[in-house]
Write an enzyme that holds these catalytic residues in place. Sequence first.
Site, PDB file in Angstrom:
ATOM      1  N   ASP A 104       0.862  -1.180   0.000  1.00 27.98           N
ATOM      2  CA  ASP A 104       0.000   0.000   0.000  1.00 27.98           C
ATOM      3  C   ASP A 104       0.905   1.240   0.000  1.00 27.98           C
ATOM      4  O   ASP A 104       2.133   1.138   0.140  1.00 27.98           O
ATOM      5  CB  ASP A 104      -0.975  -0.011   1.188  1.00 27.98           C
ATOM      6  CG  ASP A 104      -2.196   0.869   0.902  1.00 27.98           C
ATOM      7  OD1 ASP A 104      -2.142   1.691  -0.025  1.00 27.98           O
ATOM      8  OD2 ASP A 104      -3.215   0.735   1.609  1.00 27.98           O
ATOM      9  N   PHE A 105       0.288   2.381  -0.136  1.00 23.69           N
ATOM     10  CA  PHE A 105       0.963   3.657  -0.337  1.00 23.69           C
ATOM     11  C   PHE A 105       2.047   3.897   0.726  1.00 23.69           C
ATOM     12  O   PHE A 105       1.746   4.134   1.892  1.00 23.69           O
ATOM     13  CB  PHE A 105      -0.098   4.755  -0.255  1.00 23.69           C
ATOM     14  CG  PHE A 105       0.298   6.086  -0.808  1.00 23.69           C
ATOM     15  CD1 PHE A 105      -0.155   6.502  -2.054  1.00 23.69           C
ATOM     16  CD2 PHE A 105       1.101   6.938  -0.083  1.00 23.69           C
ATOM     17  CE1 PHE A 105       0.189   7.736  -2.557  1.00 23.69           C
ATOM     18  CE2 PHE A 105       1.457   8.177  -0.583  1.00 23.69           C
ATOM     19  CZ  PHE A 105       0.998   8.579  -1.819  1.00 23.69           C
TER      20      PHE A 105
END
Length: 733
Positions: free
Chosen positions: A266-267
Amino acid sequence: MEERDLVALFNSLSLDEKIGQLVQLSGDFFLESDGALAVGPDEQLGISPDLYKIAGSVLNVVGKDKMLQIQRENIVNSEHPIPLLFMADIIYGYRTVFPIPLALGCSWDLSLVQQAYQILANEARNDGVNVTFSPMVDLVRDARWGRCLESTGEDPLLNSKFAKAMVTGIQQEDENGNLKGIVSCVKHFAAYGAAESGKEYNTVDMSNRELRQNYLPAYKAAIDAGCRMVMSSFNSFNGIPATANKYLMKQILREEFEFNGVVISDFAAVQELVKHGVAEDERSASKLAIDATTDIDMKSPCYANSLKDLLNKAEIEEQQVDNAVWRVLKLKNELGLFETDYRQANNSSSDLNLPDSSRNIARKMATESVVLLKNSNNLLPLKSNKDKILLVGPYADSKDLIGLWAVHADKNDCITIHEGMSEYSDLNHLKSVTGCGFVDDIKKLRNFGNSDIANSFAVDEVDELDEVMKLASSSDVVIFAVGEHELQSGEAGSRTDIRIPEKQRRLMKKVAKLHKKMVLISLSGRPIALTKESQYIDAILQAWYPGIEGGHAIADIIFGKENPSGRLSVSMPRSVGQEPLYYNTMNTGRPDEGQKTRFLSRYTDCDRGALYPFGFGLSYSEVCYKDLKVEDTQNHEIHISVKIKNLSERAVNETVQLYLRDMVGQVTRPIKELRDFKKINLMAHESKQVNFEIVKDQLVYYDYNEKLVPMKGELQIMVGKNSEDYSTQTIYI
Ligand code: BGC
């Protein structure tokens, strides 16, 4: 490209080029905000220009023209022309925006959801997107968590079926397994929805048995449906952040689920391993992540800056990097990216229209997602042009009906509730007024970021109480279109108060003093506590964020063109204090069964269970159930049948739900589990027999040692309208 050509390409890559394939950067590295090509804000992330130039994928740039521009530039400038992968969050709509996934969950309509995801994937593909970070299949049990919005709900079986429908719709594989749609990336692996106290990004600590029983099935269903990418979650799981968690990523995902596709973090989740306190620095964060087979580092400098050094010092093996790169290249090849000649890419602008056929699916989807929670004295449906109606509330005339995660949408495509209702009622019978803004202190919300969104809600300064009272006095029915501000749910939208914001509650209370008939249309991105409203409002529709066709769908239901059929895929709480709240809970040694004693598992200040339970939803028809039969064939199957009859003059869609309870196990077992369901259409007065089959081999559960063991002994089979309204039969296996 033939596999041997891909191998040849792979073998020709330098180490830097390989590492580039594992780096994903956001659009600002490639484009200025005005769309011009950028040199990249490399200083900000600390990535050297040499590396970002060979980054393998791009995050959240959309629009065919921009993509072609970036692609062309990238291809022209690189020695080995490897097209970039464009990935974006197309969560529940691109141009055509459907209801939020929590609402889709309430449709219990798998084939319609599949169609919807096919539409969004095709729109995204036609505009240049290769991969969508969808479906989000995190099981949600805590309404405080803002990302309830993105999930289809609290049940592992229902979520699994939706996961399959969404992946199938997104990828559209042909009979040979070739992609016709775009790549689906299931997220967030794993158990992100169990964030402690519903607080965003928070720790998850649970038994592995619980993980396997309830949280993993939907990810597994997505992978079994052919999903080609998995995103690791932000949370730590039993002490180790998912992105570095070998138990989750290697043992379960790669080995047990046999997932050979690409794992993306994820980011900035690789970089956040440092903040989590499991890595000293970005270099060791990279080692932890690649050791857990995280292939692509989304929007962080870690892989770009550390993998080479880790390899040179033999702290990771070349094979690890090669495996990751190969998976990325294979995916690009499956998407046919090598077959496109971007150098000659034409400059035709994307043609993203909104055909009636897509709008119709959005309308149908929204209609099926709205849940009628209360309808005293059959107030609904209203008769058009008969009663004088006042529509009031910040959502009355609002186009903000799509929630926080339809980032590429155009709100102007939304039909407002007022517009929808105006198609049924003339000006003499329908008036509309905003009345008040969403919250008392909009500044507070703005301070949480996304202020551009907060600012776009012009109604926040509105105070039209006198006008509301005047118009309401001369109306027969007052309809409130109220709910959470968009910023109060979605990512980082956790709340400790899950009621309709106080400002709007005050307005409703004031109007209630006029003793008019009242309808509540509740819009929210989470299950909302409607306890007070359920006491004084005659009819309640839970409409979630219904998408661009929400205004039509709500009006169709209010005026009876459509018979409501939504069924809750999450429990609606009485109070925030009950959270996490879910129907498939354990019994405890002291269950509250209404006994007159103090020492029971309950609260002293709150009634038992959900205000509206899982599976609940009314329609304008009465459907009766009878003759539940459960037959143990003494063979492999249990046959179950029930007769249902529509007692009304209207056609209705009834969702027949089958639950099961395993009375005694080696570990505590849930008081009920959804086992199957069928959505049945009944014409006026029609009866049907509904049949289910349970294959005995599938009657298994996880024991204390995470091993699947068969259920034995007494089983209760429950069939009915929802998780609290059913008939029961007992069998022994
Ligand atoms: C979210 C993901 C999303 C990613 C890329 C993250 O903040 O958790 O769901 O896919 O950003 O936009």
